[in-house]
Design a protein around this motif. Structure first.
Motif, PDB file in Angstrom:
ATOM      1  N   ALA A  43       0.811  -1.213   0.000  1.00 37.08           N
ATOM      2  CA  ALA A  43       0.000   0.000   0.000  1.00 37.08           C
ATOM      3  C   ALA A  43       0.843   1.261   0.000  1.00 37.08           C
ATOM      4  O   ALA A  43       0.426   2.292  -0.537  1.00 37.08           O
ATOM      5  N   ALA A  44       2.035   1.205   0.592  1.00 38.39           N
ATOM      6  CA  ALA A  44       2.904   2.383   0.610  1.00 38.39           C
ATOM      7  C   ALA A  44       3.260   2.811  -0.808  1.00 38.39           C
ATOM      8  O   ALA A  44       3.296   4.004  -1.124  1.00 38.39           O
ATOM      9  N   GLU A  45       3.514   1.832  -1.678  1.00 34.66           N
ATOM     10  CA  GLU A  45       3.824   2.149  -3.073  1.00 34.66           C
ATOM     11  C   GLU A  45       2.597   2.696  -3.800  1.00 34.66           C
ATOM     12  O   GLU A  45       2.701   3.622  -4.608  1.00 34.66           O
ATOM     13  N   VAL A  46       1.434   2.138  -3.505  1.00 30.94           N
ATOM     14  CA  VAL A  46       0.198   2.616  -4.129  1.00 30.94           C
ATOM     15  C   VAL A  46      -0.097   4.047  -3.697  1.00 30.94           C
ATOM     16  O   VAL A  46      -0.423   4.914  -4.515  1.00 30.94           O
ATOM     17  N   ALA A  47       0.016   4.310  -2.381  1.00 28.42           N
ATOM     18  CA  ALA A  47      -0.251   5.653  -1.873  1.00 28.42           C
ATOM     19  C   ALA A  47       0.704   6.672  -2.467  1.00 28.42           C
ATOM     20  O   ALA A  47       0.308   7.789  -2.827  1.00 28.42           O
ATOM     21  N   GLY A  51      -0.441   9.752  -4.750  1.00 28.92           N
ATOM     22  CA  GLY A  51      -0.369  10.989  -3.978  1.00 28.92           C
ATOM     23  C   GLY A  51      -1.447  11.051  -2.921  1.00 28.92           C
ATOM     24  O   GLY A  51      -1.994  12.116  -2.621  1.00 28.92           O
ATOM     25  N   ALA A  52      -1.767   9.881  -2.329  1.00 20.75           N
ATOM     26  CA  ALA A  52      -2.889   9.775  -1.393  1.00 20.75           C
ATOM     27  C   ALA A  52      -2.399   9.502   0.021  1.00 20.75           C
ATOM     28  O   ALA A  52      -1.324   8.930   0.220  1.00 20.75           O
ATOM     29  N   PRO A  53      -3.183   9.879   1.036  1.00 23.58           N
ATOM     30  CA  PRO A  53      -2.841   9.528   2.414  1.00 23.58           C
ATOM     31  C   PRO A  53      -2.840   8.009   2.586  1.00 23.58           C
ATOM     32  O   PRO A  53      -3.584   7.295   1.907  1.00 23.58           O
ATOM     33  N   LEU A  54      -2.022   7.529   3.504  1.00 27.81           N
ATOM     34  CA  LEU A  54      -1.948   6.105   3.810  1.00 27.81           C
ATOM     35  C   LEU A  54      -2.409   5.873   5.238  1.00 27.81           C
ATOM     36  O   LEU A  54      -1.930   6.513   6.172  1.00 27.81           O
ATOM     37  N   ASP A  55      -3.358   4.973   5.413  1.00 28.19           N
ATOM     38  CA  ASP A  55      -3.835   4.600   6.742  1.00 28.19           C
ATOM     39  C   ASP A  55      -3.884   3.081   6.813  1.00 28.19           C
ATOM     40  O   ASP A  55      -3.567   2.393   5.834  1.00 28.19           O
TER      41      ASP A  55
END
Length: 473
Positions: A43-47, A51-55
């Motif tokens: 998910a870190a790569e996707v975020a 350019g999106a927040p990661l939770d």
């Protein structure tokens, strides 16, 4: 698609390939939510790409008592509970057994939620597009619970995205998500891990690193809208360290790609600087490996956990790698490593407020020879050297005899030829040195626990020898 058609180097590679299919979701109302722990590096790569927040969405699988890997359901935050009757009934699990498993997993879920969030509230999902990401889907119970949780938290649109899943996954999960995205649905499908070259367990420290780096990146973007990096390097969440290992309040890290001029080429690498770093280790990759090498990245991550900054870069350009003679040109490799070592202090100072970090070198294969060649040139500018399965003998007798930095040579116990070469090279060293043999390990340290032992030995060596020293001239 046959099983061999979907294969990832590791979770970071899987995240990048998954992100390539999600570009249509880029926008200010998108949030990426990861399933810890394995889903977080993906998910870190996707975020970063969106350019999106990661939770995170903390979920615990309810495993069949006598076969824990087989999920009979899942539980999540906010009291969400999903039971898979198609697994529960054939497995013959009694209500009492289910209650015991659920109570145990609920305790662990609450612990992890406190650990990962560190007292921070979840990202507000109301009216937003939420991309739920995991490292793969097997039964789908965990993913189903995650989608229900984010929907309950107000998500307007739910997208479930994974690198790999069984062919029938859409039939199982189409009712809980508005969109399903997958890189590959191979058949036959037995387990998620069979489609990863490196499927080692994701530790809590790595989860905290990614979350902290994502927060730092988001805060930086908000503070500097539209600004460009002065050095032309992009800061983004990645595989780097976050700060004080074990801390619930993870401190943001610097984790970025940068390109440096070195001996007739411009070389790209990844600089990761944890908060309060007390040293920096430059990785010199050898034959058949580069900055994306899963083995060296594994070791680097462990050094980051211990408060050591790392710089992983390629000694050769892609075109140069085609000529195998370049791989064994120690003078060329050493000259480039030396140039990078001299240029790096100015770059890492940006992440440390100007503080200078003592330099260590970590070499693999022919990169070990380049590391010793550089240590001979820079003298006291190098604090310590570690070689993993290396060819230190290729550095040459003159270089070996003038190395001042304490040197650790790590070799696998079954790598007999390389053990002998390392023993001979050590005889020529005049500095403090040790030869560490990892029992039952081969040349690539692929055996269970072998690479972790390498990381432990390297960490201990650098911690004991990377004392304050002068910057390379």
């Amino acid at each position: 698609m046959h099983a061999t058609g979907t294969r990832f180097t590791d979770r970071t590679d899987a995240g990048r390939r998954l992100a390539a299919r999600l570009g249509h979701l880029r926008g200010p109302r998108t949030v990426v939510v990861a399933l810890p722990r394995g889903g977080v590096p993906v998910a870190a790569e996707v975020a970063a790409a969106l350019g999106a927040p990661l939770d995170i969405c903390v979920i615990r699988k309810l495993g069949v008592p006598y076969q824990p890997e087989l999920g009979m359901g899942a539980i999540g935050e906010d009291g969400v509970r999903v039971i898979n009757d198609h697994v529960l009934r054939p497995a013959g699990v009694t209500p009492e057994q289910l209650a015991v498993v659920e109570a145990r997993e609920r305790t662990e879920l609450e612990r992890r939620a406190r650990r990962y969030r560190g007292g921070r509230p979840p990202v507000d999902l109301h009216g937003r597009t939420v991309v739920v990401v995991d490292d793969g889907i097997a039964t789908g119970s965990t993913a189903r619970a995650a989608c229900l949780i984010v929907r309950a938290r107000g998500a307007e649109r739910v997208v479930l995205a994974v690198p790999v899943a069984p062919p029938e996954w859409t039939e199982r999960l189409s009712g809980v998500a508005d969109e399903l995205v997958c890189v590959g649905t191979p058949s036959p499908f037995f387990a998620i891990g069979e489609f990863y070259a490196d499927f080692s367990q994701t530790e809590d420290a790595e989860v905290l690193r990614h979350l902290a780096a994502a927060r730092a990146d988001e805060a930086g973007s908000a503070a500097r809208p539209g600004s460009d990096d002065e050095a032309g390097s992009a800061e983004r969440p990645g595989t780097g360290s976050a700060g004080v290992p074990g801390s619930d309040e993870a401190v943001p890290a610097s984790d970025r790609e940068l390109t440096l001029p070195a001996a007739g080429a411009r070389l790209t690498g990844r600089l990761t600087v944890p908060a309060d770093a007390h040293g920096i280790v430059v990785f010199a990759h050898g034959s058949g490996s580069g900055r994306h090498s899963p083995r060296n990245r594994h070791v680097a991550a462990r050094l980051n956990d211990a408060g050591l900054a790392t710089f992983l870069f390629d000694l050769l350009t892609e075109d140069e790698e085609e000529d195998r003679r370049n791989v064994f040109d120690v003078e060329l490799l050493g000259a480039r490593l030396t140039d990078v070592a001299r240029a790096l202090p100015a770059e890492q100072a940006r992440a440390t407020g100007g503080a200078f970090l003592p330099l260590g070198l970590f070499g693999a294969s022919t990169g070990a020879a380049a590391a010793l060649w550089t240590a001979a040139r820079l003298g006291h500018g190098v604090g310590a050297v570690v070689s993993r399965g290396g060819r230190p003998d290729l550095a040459g007798e003159q270089a070996l005899g003038t190395v001042l930095a304490p040197t650790l040579l790590i070799v696998g116990g079954r790598d007999e030829v390389v053990i002998d070469l390392n023993r001979r090279a050590r005889e020529r060293l005049r500095c403090e040195s040790e030869l560490a043999v990892v029992p039952n390990a081969g040349h690539l340290f692929e055996e269970p626990g072998a690479l972790d032992r390498v990381a432990e030995l390297a960490r201990e060596w650098f911690d004991g020898h990377l004392l304050p020293c002068t910057p390379p001239p």
